[in-house]
Design a protein around this motif. Sequence first.
Motif, PDB file in Angstrom:
ATOM      1  N   LYS A 259      -6.734  -2.447  18.748  1.00 13.62           N
ATOM      2  CA  LYS A 259      -7.276  -3.034  19.979  1.00 13.62           C
ATOM      3  C   LYS A 259      -7.573  -1.957  21.016  1.00 13.62           C
ATOM      4  CE  LYS A 259      -5.140  -7.551  19.473  1.00 13.62           C
ATOM      5  NZ  LYS A 259      -4.106  -8.469  19.972  1.00 13.62           N
ATOM      6  N   LYS A 260      -6.697  -0.974  21.117  1.00 15.13           N
ATOM      7  CA  LYS A 260      -6.913   0.115  22.067  1.00 15.13           C
ATOM      8  C   LYS A 260      -8.160   0.912  21.702  1.00 15.13           C
ATOM      9  CE  LYS A 260      -2.095   0.788  23.391  1.00 15.13           C
ATOM     10  NZ  LYS A 260      -0.933   1.690  23.300  1.00 15.13           N
ATOM     11  N   ALA A 261      -8.341   1.188  20.422  1.00 15.21           N
ATOM     12  CA  ALA A 261      -9.515   1.939  19.971  1.00 15.21           C
ATOM     13  C   ALA A 261     -10.793   1.153  20.214  1.00 15.21           C
ATOM     14  CB  ALA A 261      -9.384   2.275  18.489  1.00 15.21           C
ATOM     15  N   ALA A 262     -10.751  -0.147  19.973  1.00 13.72           N
ATOM     16  CA  ALA A 262     -11.922  -0.990  20.215  1.00 13.72           C
ATOM     17  C   ALA A 262     -12.238  -1.057  21.705  1.00 13.72           C
ATOM     18  CB  ALA A 262     -11.689  -2.386  19.658  1.00 13.72           C
ATOM     19  N   GLN A 263     -11.226  -1.105  22.534  1.00 18.35           N
ATOM     20  CA  GLN A 263     -11.412  -1.187  23.981  1.00 18.35           C
ATOM     21  C   GLN A 263     -12.061   0.087  24.520  1.00 18.35           C
ATOM     22  OE1 GLN A 263     -10.765  -4.064  25.449  1.00 18.35           O
ATOM     23  NE2 GLN A 263     -11.559  -3.353  27.373  1.00 18.35           N
ATOM     24  N   LYS A 264     -11.725   1.232  23.939  1.00 15.08           N
ATOM     25  CA  LYS A 264     -12.321   2.493  24.369  1.00 15.08           C
ATOM     26  C   LYS A 264     -13.819   2.528  24.079  1.00 15.08           C
ATOM     27  CE  LYS A 264      -8.225   5.366  23.888  1.00 15.08           C
ATOM     28  NZ  LYS A 264      -7.592   6.460  23.130  1.00 15.08           N
ATOM     29  N   ALA A 265     -14.250   1.837  23.021  1.00 15.32           N
ATOM     30  CA  ALA A 265     -15.660   1.839  22.638  1.00 15.32           C
ATOM     31  C   ALA A 265     -16.501   0.960  23.556  1.00 15.32           C
ATOM     32  CB  ALA A 265     -15.817   1.376  21.197  1.00 15.32           C
ATOM     33  N   LEU A 266     -15.897  -0.005  24.238  1.00 10.98           N
ATOM     34  CA  LEU A 266     -16.634  -0.917  25.102  1.00 10.98           C
ATOM     35  C   LEU A 266     -16.731  -0.312  26.503  1.00 10.98           C
ATOM     36  CD1 LEU A 266     -14.972  -4.239  23.952  1.00 10.98           C
ATOM     37  CD2 LEU A 266     -17.146  -3.312  23.209  1.00 10.98           C
ATOM     38  N   VAL A 267     -17.795   0.475  26.730  1.00 12.98           N
ATOM     39  CA  VAL A 267     -17.903   1.223  27.977  1.00 12.98           C
ATOM     40  C   VAL A 267     -18.834   0.594  29.003  1.00 12.98           C
ATOM     41  CG1 VAL A 267     -17.231   3.427  26.991  1.00 12.98           C
ATOM     42  CG2 VAL A 267     -19.606   2.733  26.895  1.00 12.98           C
ATOM     43  N   HIS A 268     -19.772  -0.252  28.582  1.00 12.44           N
ATOM     44  CA  HIS A 268     -20.727  -0.872  29.510  1.00 12.44           C
ATOM     45  C   HIS A 268     -20.264  -2.281  29.856  1.00 12.44           C
ATOM     46  CE1 HIS A 268     -23.571   2.404  28.998  1.00 12.44           C
ATOM     47  NE2 HIS A 268     -23.253   2.373  27.708  1.00 12.44           N
ATOM     48  N   VAL A 269     -20.243  -2.590  31.162  1.00 19.70           N
ATOM     49  CA  VAL A 269     -19.789  -3.895  31.621  1.00 19.70           C
ATOM     50  C   VAL A 269     -20.945  -4.605  32.308  1.00 19.70           C
ATOM     51  CG1 VAL A 269     -18.113  -5.098  33.079  1.00 19.70           C
ATOM     52  CG2 VAL A 269     -17.466  -2.984  31.950  1.00 19.70           C
ATOM     53  N   CYS A 270     -21.182  -5.853  31.917  1.00 15.55           N
ATOM     54  CA  CYS A 270     -22.253  -6.652  32.491  1.00 15.55           C
ATOM     55  C   CYS A 270     -21.957  -6.915  33.971  1.00 15.55           C
ATOM     56  CB  CYS A 270     -22.391  -7.976  31.737  1.00 15.55           C
ATOM     57  SG  CYS A 270     -23.654  -9.060  32.422  1.00 15.55           S
TER      58      CYS A 270
END
Length: 77
Positions: free
Chosen positions: A33-44
């Motif tokens: 989950k931490k690794a996946a969260q790091k990949a999500l860098v753009h926020v709508c």
Amino acid sequence: MARGHQKIQSQAKAQEKQAKMKKQQGHSATDQKKAAQKALVHVCAVCKSQMPDPKTYKQHFENKHPKNEMPPELKDV
């Protein structure tokens, strides 16, 4: 209490079990989950949804928020 050959087998089995547990520790759900969260860098800007790259963000914005004005960082993508 185990003696002789049975003791050796028991120790080997316990050692294998420990090695297996140690190997699995690096692949826990929280680490993933931490690794996946790091990949999500753009926020709508509208719905606060997270995306991994600007192309996906632009597609999301065009599909989910067609009436809203597109943010300036997405116009050139």
